[in-house]
Design an enzyme around this catalytic site. Structure first.
Site, PDB file in Angstrom:
ATOM      1  N   ARG A  78     -25.137  -5.745   7.590  1.00 55.75           N
ATOM      2  CA  ARG A  78     -24.756  -6.643   7.420  1.00 55.75           C
ATOM      3  C   ARG A  78     -24.879  -7.766   8.212  1.00 55.75           C
ATOM      4  O   ARG A  78     -24.788  -8.822   8.049  1.00 55.75           O
ATOM      5  CB  ARG A  78     -23.124  -6.740   6.780  1.00 55.75           C
ATOM      6  CG  ARG A  78     -22.779  -5.522   5.654  1.00 55.75           C
ATOM      7  CD  ARG A  78     -21.469  -5.519   5.173  1.00 55.75           C
ATOM      8  NE  ARG A  78     -21.467  -6.390   4.352  1.00 55.75           N
ATOM      9  CZ  ARG A  78     -20.061  -6.781   3.729  1.00 55.75           C
ATOM     10  NH1 ARG A  78     -18.943  -6.270   4.181  1.00 55.75           N
ATOM     11  NH2 ARG A  78     -19.885  -7.564   2.734  1.00 55.75           N
ATOM     12  N   LYS A 103       0.735  -1.220  -0.111  1.00 55.44           N
ATOM     13  CA  LYS A 103       0.045   0.100  -0.300  1.00 55.44           C
ATOM     14  C   LYS A 103       1.003   1.409   0.037  1.00 55.44           C
ATOM     15  O   LYS A 103       1.825   1.344   0.545  1.00 55.44           O
ATOM     16  CB  LYS A 103      -0.828   0.220   1.107  1.00 55.44           C
ATOM     17  CG  LYS A 103      -1.992  -0.859   1.166  1.00 55.44           C
ATOM     18  CD  LYS A 103      -2.718  -0.918   2.266  1.00 55.44           C
ATOM     19  CE  LYS A 103      -3.879   0.307   2.384  1.00 55.44           C
ATOM     20  NZ  LYS A 103      -4.611   0.412   3.542  1.00 55.44           N
ATOM     21  N   GLU A 131     -18.683  -8.189  10.524  1.00 55.92           N
ATOM     22  CA  GLU A 131     -19.881  -7.669  11.368  1.00 55.92           C
ATOM     23  C   GLU A 131     -20.656  -8.766  12.079  1.00 55.92           C
ATOM     24  O   GLU A 131     -21.217  -8.572  12.910  1.00 55.92           O
ATOM     25  CB  GLU A 131     -20.658  -6.574  10.576  1.00 55.92           C
ATOM     26  CG  GLU A 131     -19.921  -5.207  10.187  1.00 55.92           C
ATOM     27  CD  GLU A 131     -19.124  -5.273   9.054  1.00 55.92           C
ATOM     28  OE1 GLU A 131     -18.410  -4.576   8.634  1.00 55.92           O
ATOM     29  OE2 GLU A 131     -19.132  -6.540   8.569  1.00 55.92           O
TER      30      GLU A 131
END
Length: 663
Positions: A410, A295, A382
């Site tokens: 979710r 990244k 979640e």
């Protein structure tokens, strides 16, 4: 850093992009010679840096996939071959080379390009995404549809290793074998969390085991052993899988039915291109390619940053300094929550906090610094996080599940079955409630009141400012009779002083913050400031206005609401949430109480029945019709048919109609 003969700034950012200037679509990219791709990627990376310095947004993830993006479009025949990016926040390089470079500096602005993939934008965005771990399922759908229709075309899913913490990715992989060689999954390992060391040997092995010669021999051996004995075939296949896994890794993926290739250096085009070409032409499948990237690659400030410049404000390319405003303003809501919860936990050992890969975004990072043993980051999971909280609550702890409103969607089944039905005291701290500006509809917290307040046993609160958030955090900590939720917006508070000692609110009781006689505004949440502005305007027009901060969407303060409905000429409810929320519950209450039959003038104001695109917050509120002026117009429209208007004068129906049309 970028290495190139072209003019560079001190950071390595190119000032000229001659190859990129030749590429509008991937078909143009495929005209370049292989030895030109290195320079092309350097120019593409420079364009991404310069773009995000102007627009803000996600930077590090996009910089990490520059070579991978170029290689995929160079090797595969997009858009016939369907490229699905997981989450989509790394798609800026992809957008630049798929016909959108001329609009790339409109990213995340009103009327501009989305910060994520979006089907309506381009044929090169076959599947919209902004939530994690959906790419393999979607790509499997594309691949299977092509297989059933006997149509050409591969489906390529690019999924980050962080997204592999969500069970949905494995659910998809478990069913992927039926797609055969039409499905390619690229695991973008950008945190070195999975990969063993990569280098020349691993690159050579990846090219070898993905080559047509190796796969051809493998296929021939498979057919021969099948004819000899099914048991022998199965045993040899497993032995081959484990032997290859010992050398390259990937045994786990092989067990799920994928042919594993990797790990390979995702920035080394000499390794990347041949492997992708082998996979493109392979008869074996489905295939998973393990690519290791960094990244922030190629921009020193991002490479050296702890979060790799994941999400940034506008910044100076030369210095890397981000424009975060003047500073010194009101604290952000998530920080108020995190700091308050940490203080409460100092004296309450049962309090713990759970986040789903968003510690800083929810303020749980502040709690974690003070109480590291009671802070849990469950990753992008979640569903697990909510049921984990339910287990903690069932064993006597006081769990706070701090999850963005859009992400809590979710886990709705878990909220219903594992928490609400069992009446377990899980505390839901719901961040990013309401509109969220540049992140657009995929991240807007529009539906939480609707999907929570409909559940038996659930308490739903919404603070009007940061001081109220302190009180509600404490109230939730002290509440043990069942699940309780409080929703709060993104960004800074209103600037009110924070209380030294939090107040335990009475469940289901609101407060009247302004007394009037003609008009009543029933506000829930952070639109209270606008409601008070509307009251000033209405008072100036001779319409004495009351304003109530209801605090609770469930249970409603029926006594306060009934008083307002029966003692004022018109009432409006105001909430930053979708239809089915506060307004619907107040209407139901009024209907059940027989107040509707008494000629009640009640109007509900809420978010529109539409997915609002990204824009500046003030423009979003204007579009939604939730500013003070819209409240005034709604009141005037409700009063339009009265014989006597404001200050004893007749209301001008024409002018009022025009105002209402604008609302």
């Amino acid at each position: 850093m970028i290495e190139n003969d072209k003019t560079k700034t001190d950071t390595g950012v190119l000032e000229e992009t001659p190859l990129l200037d030749q590429v509008t679509y991937p078909e143009d990219l495929r005209k370049l010679k292989p030895d030109q791709l290195r320079q092309f990627c350097d120019e593409l990376r420079s364009e991404v840096i310069n773009t995000v310095s102007v627009t803000g947004g996600h930077l590090g993830a996009g910089l990490g996939v520059v070579e991978l993006t170029a290689a995929i479009h160079y090797v595969f025949n997009t858009p016939r071959d369907r490229l699905v990016w997981d989450v989509g926040h790394q798609c800026y390089p992809h957008k630049i080379i798929t016909g959108r470079r001329d609009r790339i500096r409109t990213l995340r602005k009103g009327g501009g390009l989305s910060g994520f993939t979006k089907r309506a934008e381009s044929d090169y965005d076959p599947f919209g995404a902004a939530h994690s771990s959906t790419s393999i399922s979607a790509a499997l759908g594309f691949a299977t549809a092509n297989k059933l229709a006997d149509q050409p075309g591969k489906a390529i899913a690019v999924i980050g290793d962080g997204a592999m913490s969500a069970g949905m990715a494995y659910e998809a992989m478990n069913n992927a074998e039926a797609a055969g060689n039409r499905l390619v999954v690229i695991l973008n390992d950008n945190d070195m969390s999975i990969a063993p060391p990569v280098g020349g040997l691993s690159g050579y092995l990846a090219r070898l085991i993905s080559s047509s010669e190796y796969l051809g021999l493998r296929s021939l051996a498979s057919k021969m052993t099948q004819k000899i004995s099914r048991r022998v075939h199965k045993g040899l296949s497993k032995a081959e899988s484990h032997t290859k896994g010992m050398v390259t890794g990937g045994t786990f993926f092989e067990e799920l039915g994928f042919y594993y290739v990797g790990p390979i250096d995702g920035h080394n085009l000499d390794h990347l291109i041949p492997v992708l070409e082998n996979v493109r032409d392979a008869e074996e499948g489905p295939i998973l390619i393990h690519v290791v990237t960094e990244k922030g690659k190629g921009y020193s400030f991002a490479e050296e940053s702890a979060d790799k410049y994941h999400g940034v404000a506008k910044f100076d390319v030369i210095t890397g300094k981000q424009d975060k405003g003047k500073g010194g303003g009101p604290p952000a809501y998530q920080n108020v929550f995190g700091e308050t919860l940490a203080k409460l936990a100092d004296n309450d050992p049962k309090i713990c906090a759970i986040t789903a890969a968003m510690p800083s975004g929810t303020g749980v990072d502040k709690f974690a610094k003070a109480h590291p043993d009671r802070a849990f980051d469950v990753g992008i999971a979640e569903q697990h996080g909510v049921t984990f909280a339910a287990g903690l609550a069932a064993q006597g702890m006081k769990p706070f599940a701090a999850i963005y409103s859009t992400f809590l969607q979710r886990a709705y089944d878990q909220v219903v079955h594992d928490v609400a039905i069992q009446n377990l005291p899980v505390r839901f701290a719901i961040d990013r409630a309401g509109l969220v500006g540049a992140d657009g509809c995929t991240h807007a917290g529009s539906f939480d009141i609707t999907y929570l307040a409909t559940l038996p046993n659930m308490v739903v609160m919404a603070p009007s400012d940061e001081a109220e958030l302190v009180h509600m955090t404490y109230t939730a900590a002290e509440y043990n009779d069942g699940p309780i939720a409080f929703r709060y917006p993104r960004g800074a508070g209103t600037g009110v002083p924070l209380p030294e000692v939090p107040e335990k609110l009475e469940i289901g009781k609101g407060r009247i913050v302004r007394e009037g006689k003609k008009v009543a505004i029933l506000s829930l949440g952070a639109r209270l400031t606008e409601a008070l502005k509307a009251a000033d305007t209405l008072d100036a027009k001779g319409l004495s206005t009351s304003v109530a901060d209801l605090r609770f969407a469930k249970p409603l303060d029926e006594e306060l609401i009934t008083k307002m409905l029966t003692s004022h000429d018109v009432c409006i409810t105001v909430e930053e949430a979708a239809v089915g929320g506060l307004g619907a519950h107040v209407l139901t209450m009024a209907s059940d109480a027989g107040l509707i039959d008494a000629g009640l003038k009640l109007r509900t104001m809420r978010l529109p029945d539409a997915f609002q695109d990204q824009d500046a917050p003030d423009k979003q509120y204007d579009e939604a019709g939730l500013n003070a002026e819209h409240m005034v117009e709604t009141v005037l429209k409700a009063l339009r048919h009265n014989s006597a208007g404001v200050d004893g004068a007749e209301l001008d129906d024409t002018a009022d109609d025009e105002a209402c049309a604008q609302a």
